[in-house]
Every structure is written in C-alpha cells, then in structure tokens.
Design a protein around this motif. Structure first.
Motif, PDB file in Angstrom:
ATOM      1  N   ASP A 302       0.917  -1.281  -0.110  1.00 49.12           N
ATOM      2  CA  ASP A 302       0.056  -0.220  -0.100  1.00 49.12           C
ATOM      3  C   ASP A 302       0.918   1.263   0.008  1.00 49.12           C
ATOM      4  O   ASP A 302       0.425   2.139   0.203  1.00 49.12           O
ATOM      5  CB  ASP A 302      -1.024   0.081   1.277  1.00 49.12           C
ATOM      6  CG  ASP A 302      -2.001  -1.223   1.190  1.00 49.12           C
ATOM      7  OD1 ASP A 302      -3.127  -0.753   0.561  1.00 49.12           O
ATOM      8  OD2 ASP A 302      -1.627  -2.254   1.730  1.00 49.12           O
ATOM      9  N   HIS A 303       1.944   0.871  -0.317  1.00 50.12           N
ATOM     10  CA  HIS A 303       3.168   2.160  -0.561  1.00 50.12           C
ATOM     11  C   HIS A 303       3.596   3.048   0.863  1.00 50.12           C
ATOM     12  O   HIS A 303       4.138   3.972   0.564  1.00 50.12           O
ATOM     13  CB  HIS A 303       2.472   3.040  -1.554  1.00 50.12           C
ATOM     14  CG  HIS A 303       2.093   2.304  -2.759  1.00 50.12           C
ATOM     15  ND1 HIS A 303       2.994   1.559  -3.526  1.00 50.12           N
ATOM     16  CD2 HIS A 303       0.729   2.246  -3.214  1.00 50.12           C
ATOM     17  CE1 HIS A 303       1.837   1.210  -4.594  1.00 50.12           C
ATOM     18  NE2 HIS A 303       0.687   1.536  -4.402  1.00 50.12           N
ATOM     19  N   LEU A 304       3.188   2.326   1.852  1.00 45.99           N
ATOM     20  CA  LEU A 304       3.759   2.813   3.255  1.00 45.99           C
ATOM     21  C   LEU A 304       4.833   2.091   3.592  1.00 45.99           C
ATOM     22  O   LEU A 304       4.551   0.712   3.915  1.00 45.99           O
ATOM     23  CB  LEU A 304       2.657   2.900   3.968  1.00 45.99           C
ATOM     24  CG  LEU A 304       1.464   3.959   3.636  1.00 45.99           C
ATOM     25  CD1 LEU A 304       0.174   3.885   4.598  1.00 45.99           C
ATOM     26  CD2 LEU A 304       1.809   5.592   3.404  1.00 45.99           C
ATOM     27  N   TYR A 305       5.806   2.579   4.141  1.00 45.54           N
ATOM     28  CA  TYR A 305       6.979   2.056   4.569  1.00 45.54           C
ATOM     29  C   TYR A 305       7.658   2.538   5.921  1.00 45.54           C
ATOM     30  O   TYR A 305       7.944   3.714   5.688  1.00 45.54           O
ATOM     31  CB  TYR A 305       8.156   1.495   3.407  1.00 45.54           C
ATOM     32  CG  TYR A 305       7.406   1.195   2.169  1.00 45.54           C
ATOM     33  CD1 TYR A 305       7.272  -0.371   1.993  1.00 45.54           C
ATOM     34  CD2 TYR A 305       7.333   1.943   0.970  1.00 45.54           C
ATOM     35  CE1 TYR A 305       6.856  -0.847   1.040  1.00 45.54           C
ATOM     36  CE2 TYR A 305       6.813   1.220  -0.250  1.00 45.54           C
ATOM     37  CZ  TYR A 305       6.574  -0.093  -0.277  1.00 45.54           C
ATOM     38  OH  TYR A 305       6.130  -0.551  -1.591  1.00 45.54           O
ATOM     39  N   ASP A 306       7.783   1.681   6.806  1.00 44.58           N
ATOM     40  CA  ASP A 306       8.511   2.059   8.044  1.00 44.58           C
ATOM     41  C   ASP A 306       9.933   1.945   8.092  1.00 44.58           C
ATOM     42  O   ASP A 306      10.388   0.725   7.519  1.00 44.58           O
ATOM     43  CB  ASP A 306       7.859   1.527   9.278  1.00 44.58           C
ATOM     44  CG  ASP A 306       8.475   2.220  10.496  1.00 44.58           C
ATOM     45  OD1 ASP A 306       9.792   2.021  10.883  1.00 44.58           O
ATOM     46  OD2 ASP A 306       7.550   2.728  11.227  1.00 44.58           O
ATOM     47  N   GLU A 340       5.652   5.031  -5.570  1.00 43.64           N
ATOM     48  CA  GLU A 340       4.516   5.671  -4.931  1.00 43.64           C
ATOM     49  C   GLU A 340       5.116   5.684  -3.550  1.00 43.64           C
ATOM     50  O   GLU A 340       4.335   5.917  -2.726  1.00 43.64           O
ATOM     51  CB  GLU A 340       3.318   4.833  -5.246  1.00 43.64           C
ATOM     52  CG  GLU A 340       2.870   5.050  -6.532  1.00 43.64           C
ATOM     53  CD  GLU A 340       1.686   4.484  -6.758  1.00 43.64           C
ATOM     54  OE1 GLU A 340       0.579   4.665  -6.172  1.00 43.64           O
ATOM     55  OE2 GLU A 340       1.316   3.489  -7.702  1.00 43.64           O
ATOM     56  N   ALA A 341       6.150   5.194  -3.282  1.00 45.02           N
ATOM     57  CA  ALA A 341       6.471   5.153  -1.886  1.00 45.02           C
ATOM     58  C   ALA A 341       6.463   6.155  -0.877  1.00 45.02           C
ATOM     59  O   ALA A 341       6.662   7.315  -1.385  1.00 45.02           O
ATOM     60  CB  ALA A 341       7.870   4.285  -1.621  1.00 45.02           C
ATOM     61  N   THR A 342       5.920   5.968   0.162  1.00 44.19           N
ATOM     62  CA  THR A 342       6.211   7.094   1.380  1.00 44.19           C
ATOM     63  C   THR A 342       6.595   6.441   2.486  1.00 44.19           C
ATOM     64  O   THR A 342       6.310   5.431   2.800  1.00 44.19           O
ATOM     65  CB  THR A 342       4.483   7.490   1.815  1.00 44.19           C
ATOM     66  OG1 THR A 342       4.177   8.287   0.614  1.00 44.19           O
ATOM     67  CG2 THR A 342       4.378   8.517   2.756  1.00 44.19           C
TER      68      THR A 342
END
Length: 753
Positions: A302-306, A340-342
């Motif tokens: 979902d393009h969200l990375y910690d 699309e990474a955030t």
C-alpha cells in the motif's frame, strides 16, 4: 421524494430475498467494501445483522465519512469504505444503544429491535491517517496471537476508525530470500534472526541473534498469518505499513562484501552494537530495493514503509550533510522499487536523543526527503510532544499520537485531561498545515481500554469535551446501565489513576532490594517527583490510594447489578490489582525500616505482610483471562509442531517478561515485568523470600546482608526459572467478586475503608 430512501428500499428488498440468514447480506452486497463490512457485522452482531444496511458512497473531498439514517425499519450506514461503515456502526452503538466496543471485551446488551435514527447524522474526519501499534507491541503483547485473535483485533480497529496499522509480521520470510540472493548461507541467516518475542528489537536494529535461531516452521507459519492479516486489513480499506530497509545487516555480510562500508554502531541496553550499512554505499540501494520488491511479491503493498535508522542510538556522524545523505538514500531505496513509496518514520529519536538532534540536523535529515513523501509519527503526545520543538517536523506531514503504555506495564494510567489539552493544542495549531493524523502507539495493549476509546474518538470528533461527563458516559456504556455507584467509582478512577500521565516502575516486581522511601527519584523513562513515606502520606504513590479504595468499594458494591458483565469483571480485577499494588512502597519501606532498626518482631510482621500481598495479588489476577501467565505460555507453545519447539517458545515467552536478555548478567531484566497470576506466586514471591531469608540471617548474626551474594543468587534463580516448565493456570481459577470482598475486608485497615 428521497432518492436515498428509494435506493435503500430497493437494496433492502434484494437483501431480504437472498440466501440464508447468515450469509444473505454478504452475498448481496454490491461492492467489496460492503462485503467486508457485512462480514464484520456478522461476527459482531449475529442476532441483529438483518437490521443494518451498508451502502458505499463517494467522499466529495477525499475525507473518510459516514452517514447514519433509518429506512424501512433498518439502520442505514453510508460511507466511502468499510472503515467508514464500521466507524459509523460503532458510533451508532455508542450513541443509540448504550453499548461499547472495547479492546478486550465488548458490552453489547442490545434490544431485539435496534433503535431508530430519527435525524440523519453525518460525521467526517479531518485526518487522512489514524495510526495504531508500536514495534514493541509485537513483542510485549502480540507475539503469540493466532489468526482468530488477529481477526478480532482487525475488526476492533475498523470500528475505531484505524486505517493505518503497523503490520510487521512475516518479515523473516522476505529477508531469507534477500540474504540468500546476496550469497549468505542458511546458518548465517539464522545467526542474524532473534527469538519470536524479541523480533521487534531485531526489526529496529537493536539486537542480532538474541534468542535465536528461529525454527523454520515459525517463519512459514508467520508468513501465512501475515497474508491473512493483510488481506483482512485491505478488504476493510486499511493501508497497512510494511517494513523498508534501514541499513541493519548481519555481520556476516562484511565477509561477503568486504569493500562495503559496514560498521558497528554503539551498544544498546548493554548489548554489543549491531551492524549497519552506510546508506551512501551502493550496496544499500541494492539491498533496499531488493527487499521492497520481494516483500511486494509476497505481501503486496500500500506504498507505506517504516524505516527507523536511529531509534535510540546516535548516527555515526553529526554532520548535517551526512544526515541529509542518509535520509535521501533511505528514501531512494524505497522509491527505486516503488515510485509511490511514502516513508513512515517514528519521530521518537527527536525526543529520546534531543541533545543530538539540533534544529540544523533535524532540518537536514527531514528536508532531504521529498516533500510529502514522509509521514513522521510524534509518539509521545501525552507527555513530551515533539512537533512543537521541531517546527512541526520542519514542514513534513506528521501524526499526533500517545504511547500511554511502556513495555505493556499492567497498570491503570493516562491523564485524559492532559491528553485532550495536548491534542487540542496540536490540532488548533497544525490542522491547516501539516498535521495529517492521530494515533495510539502503545508498547503494550490491554490494560487501559479507556485510553484507546478516548483517543480514537478524537478521530471523528475533535471538540473539547467535559472530561467528567465523558467518563460518566463511558461508564454507562461500558456496563449498559446508569449504575450510580459504578459512575461514582469511575469518577474516583478519574481523580486517581487517570490523573497521572504514566505509571511508576514498581519495586515489587523488579529485583528485590531493601528500600527506604525518603526522597527517591527514577530515571528518564519513569520520571516522577521526589516522594517519601510520611504519616500524612504512608503510601508514597503517585495518586491517593485512599481515594482509589473508595472507588474500588463502590465498584464492588455494583456487583449485584453488573457482575455478569465481562467488562465489569475485567475492571474489578484491574482496580483491585491496582489498589493492592499501591501498598508496594509502604510494605517494602516497613520491611526495610524494621531491618535497619534490627527489630526482629517488626521485621517478621512486615515480611509476612509483604508475602501475603504477593499471594493476594496472585489470587486477584487469577480471576481473569487477561492477567494469566499460563495463558501467555500456552499461546506461545501453540505455535510448536514438536516438543522441542514447544520448549523453545516457552523459554522465549518466559524470558521476555522477566530477565529479557537470556543471560544472568542482563541489563534489561524486569523491564517488561507483568502483574500476572503465576508470576506473583511463581516468580516474584520466591525472589522476595530469598531476600527476606538473607535479611533474617543477617539480623540473627548481627551482620548486614551481602548485596553481591544476594544478587548472584537471585540472578541464578531468575535464569533457572526461564528454563523451567512448571505449569500455571491458563483459565481463571476464582471469582473476582468473591476475591474482592475478601480483599476489602482484610485490607480495610490500610485504607481506612
């Protein structure tokens, strides 16, 4: 004519004509979000599922919303996704049915016919993100959860409006593929992985190999579990946060890539520093990009990375240019694999290492990440917010959070008034700028459900509430009735345990030692004002135990009306555990004073009182499934496929809640100590008995105890316990109302009941 009524009526006719009572609504839903919401409804309200209709509608301004109305005798909930539907359902249950959704137990005493909604209600959230979980939660609370438990948690999150959960399970399967491709052997990979409950600290780069190696079955089972978790989250409309590469690598990689700039960072909590790859090194991009690609192949995205490079350690250089290069390259490794990474970044280091992170360095670090391609989590909003000390994270989007619970301390704490004040200050200042969300980031879950309810309510209603009225409404919903004594009890809880920001570190469940409370202070993690035992304040606690005793008595007096409720029985257990625990300083001080005065009669009475308190706490916590060591150990062993694995999981489960580091000389011992049945009698009591015996012998011989000798003995005892297999109850063994009545009678002299 109302077009919504026409559409809703047609939809209802279709639904009523479909299939069986159990699956008719789900099969006739017209969108995936509607299907997901009906699945949740069927689990939550099986007897009322035919009285609720969900209808998907677009959000005009992109913000999540729900509308609640009534049509043809049914509750119609409209919204833009299943999170909105679920939040609307929770809002309806609270406001129309006097019900409560809670993290442990729901109160769902509903009428046969759900109440009508006379005036259509619309609620919209200004927040793009509603965040949940902490890395540590996966070690202190959730390491042994199976799919059934996870499904309940995901549904709870949906009902609270959470749409951005941290989803860390199953990483080891990805890393196996990445490290294998880099040329590492299976043995080298296993040497890097840490034990199951310690995995979060491996993910955060604090430890290597501690508690390992992981059984291959564990890695395969967790991979399967993560797929189920992510599917359910995404079906409901959540966007789970997955992992990205931080630079943390196995030491063995130095041999395979000798030219790479791999260096050892500073020690963490007495453990030798782990190994990191310089983000400016070309190998960093290769590993980071490969990890994202393989993770996406297995779990989707979902393009969200910690990625948290410096949680509780300083970077190797303080040069702002270097720090900018670090963040630039970390983000690049994500974006190369996913344009699309955030980047989701925990802002804890800005507080924990505030001496290092000057404005110049912080601005360089965050400024090197493309605008709006990072979301910073301000973790400690209830006590030490960071947004107002970093120019609101130097213009990048951020989320306001509370931690509330460190290392899953079993306590009742959290100052609702302070939380509201701090949230309101941030909201009024930043909602038109770059404040994008709200969340809860506890290190452990389960013992302060009121906090989650209070904070997540702010996602949908940001108004300043009257805390006294809010807590009364909360108590009414929690028990489904306006019981005057229960309401008065919760008012007392608000004035005591819920007027402190965080709880104290209890010397009762840490390594025993003689203590005179004459002005002690605690360290940075557990700061509190100077305190001492006096005639006026014989407790030296951070609230007035006499007030809590009155609240406990009032709650107990409500048992005839409320005693059948799971929510009530949990609260009664928690309150009486908290009340008896508040005598800790008084009892230890009395034991110490008697010893120092060489008064053997007084000493024996104090020793007996302290040991009785530990046994009584074991009895109290033995009445509820949420306070059982035996359940924790049983859940751990449930992942085993053979006896060897069962022994390994049990050892890991015992270690994390006691000595933490699996050696006698460990630094973090007792950090995650729990107030649980089984631990009081089986672990804490023998330690105190050992100290009492040392003190008793010293009194008899006219000597002082040898602290080094005692320390060696107690450390050996603790270490041996983690390798034991003695059984503890995994189900409640007594009735809390009966136990609380006994405790009230036997302890009345301590609280002037």
């Amino acid at each position: 004519m109302n077009i919504n009524k026409i559409i809703g009526g047609v939809l209802l006719l279709v639904l009523v004509s479909c299939g069986s009572k159990n699956n008719g609504y789900i099969s006739s839903a017209t969108t995936d979000y509607e299907k997901a919401a009906y699945a949740l409804l069927q689990q939550l309200l099986p007897d009322h599922q035919n009285q609720v209709v969900f209808k998907e509608a677009g959000a005009a301004d992109g913000k999540d919303f729900f509308e609640i109305s009534h049509i043809d005798g049914k509750v119609l909930i409209e919204g833009n996704n299943a999170i909105a539907f679920s939040s609307g359902l929770n809002w309806y249950l609270k406001n129309y049915c006097n019900a409560q959704i809670s993290i442990n137990n729901h109160q769902l005493q509903l009428p046969d016919q759900l109440p009508a909604v006379k005036i259509k209600q619309r609620v919209e959230t200004p927040f793009d993100y509603r965040y949940f979980f902490n890395y540590c939660t996966y070690g202190y609370t959730m390491p042994w959860w199976n799919w059934e438990r996870w499904e309940k948690m995901i549904d709870y999150m949906a009902l609270m409006g959470v749409n951005m959960p941290l989803a860390m399970i199953g990483q080891e399967a990805v890393w196996q593929e990445v490290f294998t491709e880099l040329g590492m052997s299976p043995e080298q990979i296993q040497d890097f992985f840490v034990g199951p409950a310690h995995l979060p600290w491996g993910w955060m780069g604090n430890i290597d190999g501690l508690g390992g190696p992981l059984p291959e079955n564990w890695i395969l089972q967790r991979k399967d579990l993560q797929k189920k978790i992510l599917k359910r989250m995404r079906d409901l409309g959540m966007k789970p946060v997955l992992q990205a590469f931080t630079g943390h690598v196995p030491e063995a990689l130095k041999t395979l890539y000798p030219s790479a700039n791999i260096f050892q960072i500073e020690d963490w909590a007495g453990i030798p520093g782990t190994w990191f790859l310089d983000p400016t090194d070309s190998l960093f991009q290769k590993i980071g990009t490969t990890f994202i690609k393989k993770q996406t192949e297995i779990y989707g995205t979902d393009h969200l990375y910690d990625a948290d490079c410096f949680i509780e350690v300083d970077p190797p250089s303080s040069d702002p240019k270097f720090l900018a290069e670090v963040s630039r390259n970390v983000y690049r490794s994500m974006a190369n694999a996913d344009p699309e990474a955030t980047w989701v970044l925990q802002g804890w280091f800005f507080f924990f290492k505030k001496q290092f992170w000057t404005p110049e360095r912080g601005r360089a670090f965050l400024g090197a990440i493309p605008k709006n391609k990072v979301i910073v989590l301000d973790l400690y909003g209830e006590k030490n917010p960071t947004w107002d000390k970093t120019e609101a994270f130097y213009g990048q989007p951020w989320v306001w959070n509370v931690i509330c619970n460190e290392d899953q301390k079993v306590n009742m704490s959290g100052d609702l008034a302070v939380m509201q004040a701090n949230f309101t200050a941030a909201y009024n200042s930043e909602i038109n700028n770059n404040l994008k969300g709200i969340g809860v980031i506890p290190e452990g879950l389960g013992y302060n459900p009121v906090i989650q309810d209070f904070i997540f309510e702010k996602a949908w209603d940001q108004s300043v509430v009257d805390i006294d009225k809010w807590i009364a409404d909360y108590a009414t919903r929690r028990y489904g009735a306006e019981n005057e004594k229960a309401l008065a009890a919760w008012k007392g809880l608000l004035q005591t345990v819920y007027s402190r920001t965080r709880t104290m570190w209890s010397p009762l469940i840490t390594t025993p030692r003689p203590i005179r409370f004459e002005g002690a202070k605690e360290d940075i993690r557990h700061q509190r004002a100077t305190f001492k035992i006096t005639e006026e304040d014989p407790y030296a606690w951070d609230y007035q135990p006499r007030q809590l005793a009155k609240a406990a008595a009032l709650l107990l007096e409500s048992a005839d009306q409320l005693g059948h409720l799971d929510t009530y029985r949990f609260d009664l257990t928690n309150v009486y555990r908290e009340l008896v625990s508040s005598l800790t300083h008084k009892f230890i001080n009395e034991l110490t004073a008697a010893y120092q005065e060489r008064n053997t009669d007084r000493f024996e009475k104090a020793a007996a009182a302290l040991q009785k308190m530990l046994l009584d706490l074991d009895d109290i916590t033995g009445t509820n499934e949420h306070f059982l060591l035996g359940k924790w150990l049983q859940d751990a062993k449930s992942w085993a496929t053979n006896e060897e694995e069962a022994a390994y999981y049990e050892w890991n489960a015992r270690t994390i809640v006691t000595i933490w580091q699996p050696w006698k000389e460990g630094y973090l011992r007792d950090y995650a100590g729990k107030q649980w049945n089984g631990l009081f009698k089986g672990y804490y009591l023998p330690r105190w008995q050992l100290l009492i015996e040392h003190m008793r012998k010293a009194l008899a011989e006219g000597n002082d105890i040898d602290p080094k000798k005692f320390d060696m003995e107690v450390r050996s005892m603790d270490y041996d316990w983690t390798r034991g297999h003695d059984e503890y109850p995994s189900a409640p063994t007594d009735d809390i109302v009966k136990v609380a009545k006994r405790i009230s009678k036997e302890y009345e002299s301590y609280f002037d009941w």
